[in-house]
Design a protein around this motif. Structure first.
Motif, PDB file in Angstrom:
ATOM      1  N   ALA A  61       0.831  -1.215   0.000  1.00  0.00           N
ATOM      2  CA  ALA A  61       0.000   0.000   0.000  1.00  0.00           C
ATOM      3  C   ALA A  61       0.858   1.255   0.000  1.00  0.00           C
ATOM      4  CB  ALA A  61      -0.923  -0.003   1.219  1.00  0.00           C
ATOM      5  N   PHE A  62       2.007   1.177   0.667  1.00  0.00           N
ATOM      6  CA  PHE A  62       2.856   2.372   0.809  1.00  0.00           C
ATOM      7  C   PHE A  62       3.815   2.597  -0.363  1.00  0.00           C
ATOM      8  CE2 PHE A  62       2.763   4.973   4.744  1.00  0.00           C
ATOM      9  CZ  PHE A  62       1.560   4.495   5.230  1.00  0.00           C
ATOM     10  N   ILE A  63       3.950   1.635  -1.253  1.00  0.00           N
ATOM     11  CA  ILE A  63       4.938   1.822  -2.317  1.00  0.00           C
ATOM     12  C   ILE A  63       4.559   3.009  -3.219  1.00  0.00           C
ATOM     13  CG2 ILE A  63       3.980   0.110  -3.946  1.00  0.00           C
ATOM     14  CD1 ILE A  63       7.738   0.716  -3.292  1.00  0.00           C
ATOM     15  N   MET A  64       3.266   3.335  -3.309  1.00  0.00           N
ATOM     16  CA  MET A  64       2.926   4.493  -4.169  1.00  0.00           C
ATOM     17  C   MET A  64       3.478   5.808  -3.600  1.00  0.00           C
ATOM     18  SD  MET A  64      -1.017   5.526  -3.872  1.00  0.00           S
ATOM     19  CE  MET A  64      -1.791   5.869  -2.329  1.00  0.00           C
ATOM     20  N   TYR A  65       3.699   5.849  -2.265  1.00  0.00           N
ATOM     21  CA  TYR A  65       4.287   7.067  -1.689  1.00  0.00           C
ATOM     22  C   TYR A  65       5.796   7.136  -1.990  1.00  0.00           C
ATOM     23  CZ  TYR A  65      -0.207   7.120   0.651  1.00  0.00           C
ATOM     24  OH  TYR A  65      -1.568   7.104   0.893  1.00  0.00           O
ATOM     25  N   ALA A  66       6.381   5.995  -2.360  1.00  0.00           N
ATOM     26  CA  ALA A  66       7.789   5.994  -2.791  1.00  0.00           C
ATOM     27  C   ALA A  66       7.891   6.250  -4.295  1.00  0.00           C
ATOM     28  CB  ALA A  66       8.438   4.650  -2.441  1.00  0.00           C
ATOM     29  N   ASN A  67       6.781   6.017  -4.993  1.00  0.00           N
ATOM     30  CA  ASN A  67       6.805   6.067  -6.461  1.00  0.00           C
ATOM     31  C   ASN A  67       5.955   7.194  -7.031  1.00  0.00           C
ATOM     32  OD1 ASN A  67       8.511   3.931  -6.531  1.00  0.00           O
ATOM     33  ND2 ASN A  67       6.968   2.380  -7.033  1.00  0.00           N
ATOM     34  N   LYS A  68       5.984   8.331  -6.397  1.00  0.00           N
ATOM     35  CA  LYS A  68       5.294   9.547  -6.885  1.00  0.00           C
ATOM     36  C   LYS A  68       3.827   9.320  -7.202  1.00  0.00           C
ATOM     37  CE  LYS A  68       9.512  11.650  -8.706  1.00  0.00           C
ATOM     38  NZ  LYS A  68       9.720  12.996  -8.274  1.00  0.00           N
ATOM     39  N   GLY A  69       3.186   8.418  -6.446  1.00  0.00           N
ATOM     40  CA  GLY A  69       1.744   8.253  -6.559  1.00  0.00           C
ATOM     41  C   GLY A  69       1.270   7.180  -7.520  1.00  0.00           C
TER      42      GLY A  69
END
Ligand code: DON
Length: 305
Positions: A205-213
């Protein structure tokens, strides 16, 4: 190349020797029943490789980590209008402080302390027909997992004992910073906190916060890069309440904790990590979880600083 598998093995071994001195959260009766020995960790990398150990597949109560998801949803709907109702400064006080809210005249210091998250819940209750469903849809989409759900027992347990949160929301209502019905907000807030997932799903779930959304499976842009920048900045400065400085100092990643003993953190462009160990320190953050993450950024050499 960083050997995540080997480093996680080292962390698992090192943590197995460590004593913890804190306690499992007991002010939410359902959480007091959780086995204090549970421990799991999972890393999800930007290249979709992922690694975990221990109880990383077991669901736990993510509690305040859900505040990152409710904030994301609110910004998605009303954009920068959110900041007319809640500030973006570190609180330096306990997450449920009434005193600070009074000093701040009912405008919470940031969206990750309880009063701030309650304002975010008010925004969502006000604009959405079915906020619980929208939140579940959002979390299911970013994890690509339709089994993720609220835990009704945990939500009901907190409803019966959540007098401080009820006080916070009523106080803000008195000062004009709450629009919707107080009971509806409280119900939605406790359900949000009762979301359950495993370290594996939380890291995903948190990988999008590492990948600019952008989410990994479909490549869909869920949040715009500027929103992600702001949410990460808030995680860095406010994600651990009055221990945010310590977390920055020891770990050096934007992250968010919950009283269920979970922590999720990200390294931009590199990875998202989730750790779960229910024993909390006196600030309400996972004692072993913080130590494990300190070892992760030290052993990999990958922190944002
Ligand atoms: O409102 C509460 O007190 C809980 N449902 C959530 C608090 C929490 O997780 C604080 N985090 N460390």
């Amino acid at each position: 190349m960083v050997d995540f598998e080997k480093i996680l093995g080292t962390i698992q071994e090192e943590m197995s020797y460590r004593d913890v001195s804190g306690k499992v959260a007991s002010y939410i009766p359902e959480l007091a029943k959780v086995d204090p020995k549970k421990f799991g960790m999972h890393i999800y990398c930007s290249d979709k490789n992922n690694y975990g150990f221990g109880d990383h597949e077991e669901n736990f109560s993510i509690q305040s980590i859900s505040k990152v998801f409710t904030l994301s949803l609110a910004i998605k709907h009303i954009g920068s209008k959110v900041w007319e109702r809640v500030n973006v400064e570190p609180s330096g006080n306990p997450f449920n402080s009434l005193m600070q809210l009074e000093q701040d005249k009912g405008v919470p210091r940031n969206p990750f302390i309880n009063s701030g998250a309650l304002v975010i819940c008010d925004i969502l209750v006000n604009i959405l027909d079915n906020p619980k469903k929208e939140l579940l849809d959002f979390v299911r989409k970013i994890t690509d997992n339709n089994s993720i759900d609220f835990n009704e027992k945990v939500a009901t347990s907190e409803l019966k004992s959540g007098y401080r949160n009820i006080a916070l929301v009523n106080y803000m209502k008195a000062l004009g910073n709450i629009k919707s019905d107080v009971d509806e907000i409280i119900d939605f807030y406790f359900y949000s906190c009762s979301l359950e997932m495993s370290c594996r799903n939380l890291a995903k779930a948190f990988i999008m916060y590492a990948n600019k959304g952008v989410i990994p499976n479909s490549g869909e842009q869920i949040l715009n890069p500027s929103t992600v920048k702001r949410i990460n900045a808030l995680m860095q400065t406010c994600g651990f309440y009055d221990e945010s400085g310590e977390f920055s100092f020891e770990v050096g990643l934007p992250g968010k904790s919950g009283v269920g003993g979970g922590i999720a953190a990200i390294h931009p462009q590199q990875y998202a990590v989730a750790v779960w160990s229910p024993v909390l320190n006196e600030k309400g953050n996972s004692e072993l979880g913080m130590k494990a993450l300190e070892r992760l950024t030290t052993l990999t050499g990958l922190s944002v600083f």
